[in-house]
Scaffold this motif. Structure first.
Motif, PDB file in Angstrom:
ATOM      1  N   UNK A  70     -35.340 -27.541 -53.767  1.00 40.83           N
ATOM      2  CA  UNK A  70     -34.503 -28.721 -53.878  1.00 40.83           C
ATOM      3  C   UNK A  70     -34.795 -29.625 -52.688  1.00 40.83           C
ATOM      4  N   UNK A  71     -35.074 -30.844 -52.996  1.00 38.39           N
ATOM      5  CA  UNK A  71     -35.339 -31.815 -51.944  1.00 38.39           C
ATOM      6  C   UNK A  71     -34.193 -32.810 -51.874  1.00 38.39           C
ATOM      7  N   UNK A  72     -33.778 -33.099 -50.668  1.00 40.90           N
ATOM      8  CA  UNK A  72     -32.699 -34.050 -50.429  1.00 40.90           C
ATOM      9  C   UNK A  72     -33.250 -35.172 -49.555  1.00 40.90           C
ATOM     10  N   UNK A  73     -32.616 -36.292 -49.573  1.00 40.44           N
ATOM     11  CA  UNK A  73     -33.072 -37.443 -48.796  1.00 40.44           C
ATOM     12  C   UNK A  73     -32.505 -37.448 -47.388  1.00 40.44           C
ATOM     13  N   UNK A  74     -32.345 -36.295 -46.804  1.00 46.51           N
ATOM     14  CA  UNK A  74     -31.932 -36.202 -45.408  1.00 46.51           C
ATOM     15  C   UNK A  74     -32.470 -34.915 -44.814  1.00 46.51           C
ATOM     16  N   UNK A  75     -32.638 -34.926 -43.516  1.00 47.79           N
ATOM     17  CA  UNK A  75     -33.164 -33.754 -42.821  1.00 47.79           C
ATOM     18  C   UNK A  75     -32.086 -32.689 -42.675  1.00 47.79           C
ATOM     19  N   UNK A  76     -32.515 -31.447 -42.728  1.00 52.10           N
ATOM     20  CA  UNK A  76     -31.604 -30.336 -42.483  1.00 52.10           C
ATOM     21  C   UNK A  76     -31.552 -30.053 -40.987  1.00 52.10           C
ATOM     22  N   UNK A  77     -30.436 -29.520 -40.541  1.00 53.24           N
ATOM     23  CA  UNK A  77     -30.269 -29.068 -39.163  1.00 53.24           C
ATOM     24  C   UNK A  77     -30.100 -27.561 -39.173  1.00 53.24           C
ATOM     25  N   UNK A  78     -30.536 -26.914 -38.107  1.00 56.11           N
ATOM     26  CA  UNK A  78     -30.349 -25.465 -38.011  1.00 56.11           C
ATOM     27  C   UNK A  78     -28.869 -25.159 -37.832  1.00 56.11           C
ATOM     28  N   UNK A  79     -28.414 -24.148 -38.530  1.00 55.72           N
ATOM     29  CA  UNK A  79     -27.024 -23.668 -38.461  1.00 55.72           C
ATOM     30  C   UNK A  79     -27.074 -22.157 -38.282  1.00 55.72           C
ATOM     31  N   UNK A  80     -25.957 -21.584 -37.906  1.00 55.69           N
ATOM     32  CA  UNK A  80     -25.873 -20.141 -37.755  1.00 55.69           C
ATOM     33  C   UNK A  80     -24.760 -19.612 -38.657  1.00 55.69           C
ATOM     34  N   UNK A  81     -25.087 -18.582 -39.425  1.00 58.67           N
ATOM     35  CA  UNK A  81     -24.099 -17.878 -40.252  1.00 58.67           C
ATOM     36  C   UNK A  81     -24.072 -16.424 -39.819  1.00 58.67           C
ATOM     37  N   UNK A  82     -22.918 -15.831 -39.856  1.00 59.03           N
ATOM     38  CA  UNK A  82     -22.786 -14.408 -39.580  1.00 59.03           C
ATOM     39  C   UNK A  82     -22.329 -13.734 -40.869  1.00 59.03           C
ATOM     40  N   UNK A  83     -23.204 -12.892 -41.433  1.00 62.64           N
ATOM     41  CA  UNK A  83     -22.934 -12.250 -42.715  1.00 62.64           C
ATOM     42  C   UNK A  83     -23.286 -10.772 -42.649  1.00 62.64           C
ATOM     43  N   UNK A  84     -22.663 -10.003 -43.514  1.00 57.85           N
ATOM     44  CA  UNK A  84     -23.047  -8.598 -43.649  1.00 57.85           C
ATOM     45  C   UNK A  84     -24.381  -8.517 -44.387  1.00 57.85           C
ATOM     46  N   UNK A  85     -25.032  -7.366 -44.289  1.00 59.80           N
ATOM     47  CA  UNK A  85     -26.278  -7.161 -45.030  1.00 59.80           C
ATOM     48  C   UNK A  85     -26.043  -7.263 -46.536  1.00 59.80           C
ATOM     49  N   UNK A  86     -24.877  -6.817 -46.979  1.00 59.00           N
ATOM     50  CA  UNK A  86     -24.537  -6.879 -48.401  1.00 59.00           C
ATOM     51  C   UNK A  86     -24.440  -8.326 -48.876  1.00 59.00           C
TER      52      UNK A  86
END
Length: 64
Positions: free
Chosen positions: A1-17
């Protein structure tokens, strides 16, 4: 999927599941990456429909 704006790095904390579940859902929907899946959810391209939840499922989501 392409969007007309740049992505920024984010951090998520998730379980392996949860991480594996995102990968499986992305594959099931034909989305190339977990990042693109999360982007699509945030843009409401992939909707999250609370009305489809049973009362027990809704309560479980609120609990976590």
């Amino acid at each position: 999927m392409d969007w007309d704006e740049l992505k920024s790095k984010r951090t998520l904390t998730l379980t392996d599941t949860a991480w594996a579940g995102l990968e499986a859902l992305a594959q099931q929907l034909g989305i190339k990456s977990k990042s693109d899946l999360i982007e699509a959810i945030g843009r409401q391209v992939v909707p999250l429909a609370e009305e489809g939840f049973t009362p027990e499922e809704r309560q479980a989501v609120k609990k976590h």
